[in-house]
Design an enzyme around this catalytic site. Structure first.
Site, PDB file in Angstrom:
ATOM      1  N   THR A  58      73.176   2.007 -18.577  1.00  0.00           N
ATOM      2  CA  THR A  58      72.900   1.644 -16.904  1.00  0.00           C
ATOM      3  C   THR A  58      72.828   0.702 -16.501  1.00  0.00           C
ATOM      4  O   THR A  58      72.838  -0.089 -17.218  1.00  0.00           O
ATOM      5  CB  THR A  58      72.184   2.602 -16.042  1.00  0.00           C
ATOM      6  N   SER A  94      62.704   0.279 -13.520  1.00  0.00           N
ATOM      7  CA  SER A  94      62.192   1.337 -13.101  1.00  0.00           C
ATOM      8  C   SER A  94      61.652   2.155 -14.867  1.00  0.00           C
ATOM      9  O   SER A  94      62.265   1.148 -15.746  1.00  0.00           O
ATOM     10  CB  SER A  94      62.776   2.659 -12.537  1.00  0.00           C
ATOM     11  N   TYR A 152      62.865   4.860 -16.006  1.00  0.00           N
ATOM     12  CA  TYR A 152      63.903   5.033 -16.322  1.00  0.00           C
ATOM     13  C   TYR A 152      64.880   4.829 -16.898  1.00  0.00           C
ATOM     14  O   TYR A 152      65.476   4.443 -18.162  1.00  0.00           O
ATOM     15  CB  TYR A 152      64.789   5.703 -15.016  1.00  0.00           C
ATOM     16  N   HIS A 153      64.781   3.067 -16.042  1.00  0.00           N
ATOM     17  CA  HIS A 153      66.231   1.775 -16.544  1.00  0.00           C
ATOM     18  C   HIS A 153      64.861   1.917 -17.815  1.00  0.00           C
ATOM     19  O   HIS A 153      66.242   0.825 -18.834  1.00  0.00           O
ATOM     20  CB  HIS A 153      66.224   0.679 -15.271  1.00  0.00           C
ATOM     21  N   LYS A 172      66.412   3.387 -20.712  1.00  0.00           N
ATOM     22  CA  LYS A 172      67.828   3.318 -21.101  1.00  0.00           C
ATOM     23  C   LYS A 172      67.842   1.840 -22.606  1.00  0.00           C
ATOM     24  O   LYS A 172      68.734   1.413 -22.893  1.00  0.00           O
ATOM     25  CB  LYS A 172      68.527   2.912 -19.836  1.00  0.00           C
TER      26      LYS A 172
END
Length: 390
Positions: free
Chosen positions: A144, A179, A181-182, A185
């Site tokens: 991402t 975040s 989530y990021h 990644k």
């Protein structure tokens, strides 16, 4: 080419599997249907009805004559992961199978830990399975653009040449995710680079911008082949939310000043990027990074684009931003790698006119208005992170 799509029941995984199959590749998909479970947990649903995976696979066989093999299982299960890869023996693995929503990862401790565990451990199991079964398998991993954050310098494609005290080296571009989530990644990217450098694996990391659109040439061939259209505040994109709000005659809700800038990409370009990466693999030992985006807009610019392309009157409402992010920032991204491989990008304004408004109009009776209001706060003194009444 034999291609295994991890997360093949998802918003991007399913149309990617169809696109690759339509291009003559032998395709298999795997999923644990966690994305469908998130809908039940959050009390939301896709604007467009989505058929069960078996129905979709059967429909694709009817309209194309092509078979897609299915596996059911969880990448966090290492034994399942290695046996599945050993059974299908892919040339390429396309990895979409991760919890992909920043707001979901920021709900509370439980959701943050789940996101990190699911994403990082699952990805590690894939790397170990490739190393055990066949190190020549090419991993195409969906990353991402959010890994980079919003640095005050140009964002290069994964790598940066740095000169420090008279010495120069090439290193991974510094990451500043916004975040949990990021952040997961980022961990994935570092683990994949390590596996390429130490084990000689080959991988392409696709740092993708915000995807818009709901239809590809393949999904358009039968309603049963449709992919998701998420508009809620947890899993939906800002563009999808704006399109729904315009169609319903509601104000477009912009967080903060709307100066936050992001890279975007049409779903038709996403599936084509996957094909290009798969058919032009990285070399053994190479960790290759492409910034998978075609245009960049601020949130306010996206709102204006929606307003200017819609046939009715559209107003904009500015809300207090629930996220911790810069309202105004520099944003210049290098994204030439996929274009050099042959990508011919679609433009946002054309997609809005030709597709998104039509989809929203067709299914507007399925909209849950409450689902579009932000319910997750990034900054909090204690768990949980969700606001009252959410």
């Amino acid at each position: 080419m034999r291609i295994l799509v991890l997360g093949g029941d998802g918003y991007l995984g399913w149309p990617t599997a169809l696109h690759l199959s339509d291009c003559g590749h032998e395709v298999a998909v795997v999923d644990n249907f966690a994305r469908r479970a998130y809908d039940h947990e959050m009390g939301v649903r896709s604007l467009v009805p989505v058929e069960p995976l078996q129905v979709r696979v059967d429909a694709w066989r009817e309209v194309s004559g092509q078979d897609i093999k299915m596996y059911y299982g969880d990448l966090v299960d290492a034994d399942f992961t290695v046996e599945m890869i050993r059974d299908f023996r892919p040339d390429t693995i396309v990895h979409f199978a991760e919890q992909r929503a920043a707001p979901y990862s920021m709900i509370d401790r439980k959701h943050a830990v789940y996101t990190q565990h699911n994403n990082v451990i699952g990805n590690l199991n894939v790397l170990f399975a490739i190393e055990e079964v066949d190190p020549s398998i090419h991993l195409v991993k969906l990353g991402t653009m959010g890994e980079y954050g919003t640095p005050n310098i140009d964002i290069e494609e994964g790598w940066l040449e740095v000169t420090h005290k008279g010495r120069t080296d090439r290193m991974l571009y510094p990451k500043k995710p916004g975040s949990f989530y990021h952040l997961s990644k980022v961990h994935d990217s570092h683990n994949i680079e390590f596996a390429c450098r130490i084990w000689g694996l080959r991988a392409t990391d696709l740092n993708q911008g915000v995807v818009y659109g709901q239809e590809t040439p393949q999904t358009a061939r039968d309603p049963r082949l449709a992919t998701r259209f998420d508009y809620d505040a947890i899993f939906g994109t800002v563009l999808n939310r704006f399109v729904i709000q315009a169609v319903l005659g509601h104000p477009l809700t912009v967080y903060g000043t709307g100066g936050q800038t992001r890279g975007v990409i049409d779903i038709r370009d996403t599936v084509e990027c996957i094909r290009l990466a798969a058919e032009n693999p990285a070399d053994p030992g190479e960790f290759r990074v492409f910034n998978q985006m075609t245009e960049s807009f601020s949130v306010e610019e996206i709102a204006k684009t929606v307003a200017n392309n819609y046939h009715g009157t559209v107003e904009v409402e500015y809300l207090e931003n629930p996220r911790v992010e810069q309202d105004q920032h520099y944003y210049n991204v290098v994204h030439t790698g996929l274009v050099d491989l042959g990508l011919d990008p679609h433009l946002l304004s054309n997609t809005l006119i030709n597709s998104l408004f039509g989809v929203a109009e067709q299914f507007k009776d399925r909209v849950d208005l409450a689902a579009m209001r932000p319910t997750v706060q990034w900054r909090t003194a204690a768990s949980p992170m969700r606001t009252e009444g959410s």
